[in-house]
Write a protein that holds these residues in place. Structure first.
Motif, PDB file in Angstrom:
ATOM      1  N   THR A 160       0.855  -1.141   0.064  1.00 48.85           N
ATOM      2  CA  THR A 160       0.126   0.035  -0.045  1.00 48.85           C
ATOM      3  C   THR A 160       0.901   1.523  -0.086  1.00 48.85           C
ATOM      4  O   THR A 160       1.791   1.213   0.417  1.00 48.85           O
ATOM      5  N   PRO A 161       0.362   2.363  -0.598  1.00 47.16           N
ATOM      6  CA  PRO A 161       0.735   3.678  -0.299  1.00 47.16           C
ATOM      7  C   PRO A 161       0.806   3.814   0.879  1.00 47.16           C
ATOM      8  O   PRO A 161       0.269   3.959   2.075  1.00 47.16           O
ATOM      9  N   PRO A 162       2.256   4.865   1.109  1.00 54.26           N
ATOM     10  CA  PRO A 162       1.809   5.777   2.945  1.00 54.26           C
ATOM     11  C   PRO A 162       1.441   5.872   3.315  1.00 54.26           C
ATOM     12  O   PRO A 162      -0.142   6.572   2.328  1.00 54.26           O
ATOM     13  N   GLY A 163       0.677   6.146   4.503  1.00 56.76           N
ATOM     14  CA  GLY A 163      -0.932   6.489   4.697  1.00 56.76           C
ATOM     15  C   GLY A 163      -0.801   8.042   4.562  1.00 56.76           C
ATOM     16  O   GLY A 163      -2.402   8.359   4.650  1.00 56.76           O
ATOM     17  N   ALA A 164       0.250   8.570   4.615  1.00 55.64           N
ATOM     18  CA  ALA A 164      -0.069  10.059   4.194  1.00 55.64           C
ATOM     19  C   ALA A 164      -0.572  10.737   2.639  1.00 55.64           C
ATOM     20  O   ALA A 164      -1.476  11.191   2.541  1.00 55.64           O
ATOM     21  N   VAL A 165      -0.475   9.258   1.843  1.00 54.72           N
ATOM     22  CA  VAL A 165      -1.440   9.513   0.568  1.00 54.72           C
ATOM     23  C   VAL A 165      -2.380   9.196   0.189  1.00 54.72           C
ATOM     24  O   VAL A 165      -3.049   9.865  -0.660  1.00 54.72           O
ATOM     25  N   GLU A 166      -2.341   8.450   0.788  1.00 52.81           N
ATOM     26  CA  GLU A 166      -4.398   7.946   1.515  1.00 52.81           C
ATOM     27  C   GLU A 166      -4.816   8.696   1.771  1.00 52.81           C
ATOM     28  O   GLU A 166      -6.071   8.903   1.296  1.00 52.81           O
ATOM     29  N   ARG A 167      -4.619   9.409   2.659  1.00 51.35           N
ATOM     30  CA  ARG A 167      -5.337  10.686   2.920  1.00 51.35           C
ATOM     31  C   ARG A 167      -5.635  11.242   2.361  1.00 51.35           C
ATOM     32  O   ARG A 167      -6.589  12.261   1.938  1.00 51.35           O
ATOM     33  N   GLY A 168      -4.632  11.553   1.646  1.00 50.77           N
ATOM     34  CA  GLY A 168      -4.116  12.877   0.331  1.00 50.77           C
ATOM     35  C   GLY A 168      -5.101  12.493  -0.779  1.00 50.77           C
ATOM     36  O   GLY A 168      -5.584  13.682  -1.055  1.00 50.77           O
ATOM     37  N   VAL A 169      -5.113  10.903  -1.124  1.00 49.39           N
ATOM     38  CA  VAL A 169      -6.406  11.378  -2.468  1.00 49.39           C
ATOM     39  C   VAL A 169      -7.560  11.055  -1.841  1.00 49.39           C
ATOM     40  O   VAL A 169      -7.886  11.206  -2.570  1.00 49.39           O
ATOM     41  N   SER A 170      -7.926  10.766   0.077  1.00 54.39           N
ATOM     42  CA  SER A 170      -9.081  11.111   0.064  1.00 54.39           C
ATOM     43  C   SER A 170      -9.862  12.442  -0.131  1.00 54.39           C
ATOM     44  O   SER A 170     -10.345  13.195  -0.749  1.00 54.39           O
ATOM     45  N   ILE A 171      -8.583  13.532   0.966  1.00 57.06           N
ATOM     46  CA  ILE A 171      -9.255  14.892   0.237  1.00 57.06           C
ATOM     47  C   ILE A 171      -9.123  15.798  -1.390  1.00 57.06           C
ATOM     48  O   ILE A 171     -10.228  15.968  -1.429  1.00 57.06           O
ATOM     49  N   ILE A 172      -8.283  15.331  -1.801  1.00 58.84           N
ATOM     50  CA  ILE A 172      -8.354  15.093  -3.537  1.00 58.84           C
ATOM     51  C   ILE A 172      -9.098  14.692  -4.310  1.00 58.84           C
ATOM     52  O   ILE A 172     -10.149  15.349  -4.204  1.00 58.84           O
TER      53      ILE A 172
END
Length: 418
Positions: A160-172
């Protein structure tokens, strides 16, 4: 011979307000989607900073108007209902068995509401297009950056990508709705199509967390409101508010249907059984709720079985009871109806954003976590700003006599043509 400059005198206060407003709005629209990909706390830090800059700009420029707009927002019917919901959440601290953690959760909810009220009141009557263009620019560039990070993670064979990336995708994904609405309102169809493709690809990477299905619901709502604005907005608002208000009926209605499904639905059937048992065993708490922040805490101490429903519907009823659920349903109904009354593509984008966010909450995605509350507050402000940027979209036409005569210069005494 000396030629005098006819420009208006400089106003340092106005210039400072314009600069602060641009930085504040840029923090919400441009910096937030990008920073969320590298920092897990980006939304918690950046949203209050951006709104604070907007407030300072309005206080410099028109303090009386800020106070008047704030009073109007607070004492409106949706505003009073929302304040009633927050007040009930604070009152539930009295009977909550975990007052310390519940107070923190109530504080996060109250902070998001305060920032939403003050941020909307700090928006000027007219927003410049140069500021609003930052919304699709930030979402689009962050989307491309996120795709690059996901591809690099896949090439490195990371699960899985880093946790910040997953959260960032949700914001995008959630900030894409105001960006698309702005592009469509300016008739930039190709740019909107490019952004939609980026967002669709990102949504496919989040299928396991339900964001793909939530975005699909949002897209359906977008199309429905585009086809029939008033009727579709009313139907969607009624469905969402009805699900929130009548959620305790769902386990009894769905249990016979789930029992007919294959064995793979055993976990879902068990979840519905737990929800039904809670309703039967706690008739008084069905009205008052068990108190804020009791779902997770009761699961940890064994009072509530572990596979309890991970959805905002269950959490709202379990913690705030009928009073809180009714207030939340009323807030959602009036908010979606208000979004449906916006002009043009903004109505479709606003209803789609509410639908997506509600679907994510139903699927148990980030229920009332601080970063998600701040993100939703930023999205509301983006729509409010875009709504105030919908003016003079058409240039005035050249008068027919002048156009037919083919004159390029007006006669003496005539106003110049655009």
């Amino acid at each position: 011979m000396i030629r005098h400059n006819a420009q208006a005198p400089l106003d340092p206060a106005t210039d400072a307000a314009l600069l602060l407003r641009r930085i504040g709005f840029g923090t919400l629209a441009l910096v937030l989607p990008l920073a969320a990909l590298v920092s897990r706390r980006a939304a918690v830090v950046l949203v209050p900073i951006g709104i604070a800059l907007l407030i300072i700009a309005m206080l410099i420029e028109e303090p009386a108007k800020f106070v008047g707009s704030l009073k109007e927002a607070v004492f409106s019917r949706p505003g009073l209902i929302l304040l009633g919901l927050v007040a009930w959440a604070l009152l539930s601290l009295v009977w909550s068995p975990f007052p310390t953690s519940a107070a923190e959760k109530a504080g996060n909810l109250m902070l998001a509401v305060v920032l939403g009220f003050t941020g909307l009141s700090a928006l000027p009557e007219r927003m410049r297009s140069s500021n609003l263009n930052l919304s699709p620019l930030g979402t689009g560039s962050a989307g491309l950056f996120a795709l690059g990070l996901i591809i690099i993670s896949a090439l490195r064979h990371a699960e899985t990508p880093p946790g910040a990336v997953e959260r960032g995708v949700s914001i995008i994904l959630i900030t894409a709705w105001p960006a698309l609405a702005w592009l469509l309102s300016r008739e930039r169809g190709m740019s909107a199509l490019g952004l939609a493709l980026i967002v669709a690809i990102l949504a496919l990477t989040r299928f396991d967390d339900g964001e793909t299905v939530a975005m699909l619901f949002g897209a359906v709502a977008f199309g429905a409101v585009t086809a029939s604005r008033e009727r579709a907005a009313q139907v969607i608002a009624t469905i969402i508010a009805g699900l929130m208000l009548f959620a305790p009926i769902l386990p009894f209605l769905l249990a016979p249907l789930v029992s007919a499904l294959p064995d793979s639905a055993d976990d879902f059937a068990q979840m519905l059984s737990i929800w039904a048992d809670v309703i039967r065993q706690s008739p008084i708490e069905l009205v008052t709720g068990h108190g804020l922040d009791t779902v997770v805490r009761d699961q940890l101490r064994g009072v509530l079985p572990q596979p309890a429903p991970a959805t905002l519907l269950f959490e709202t009823w379990y913690e705030l009871g009928l009073v809180g659920a009714a207030a939340a349903a009323a807030c959602l109904y009036f908010a979606i109806r208000a979004a449906g009354r916006m002009v043009g593509a903004l109505a479709a984008g606003g209803v789609a954003a509410f639908t997506t966010a509600f679907a994510l909450a139903v699927f148990g995605f980030a229920p009332l976590l601080p970063w998600w509350l701040m993100t939703l507050t930023a999205v509301v402000l983006l729509f409010g700003a875009i709504a105030r940027g919908q003016y003079r979209t058409d240039r005035p036409a050249v008068p027919l006599p002048m156009r037919s005569a083919g004159r390029t210069r007006p006669k003496a005494g005539e106003p110049p043509a655009d």
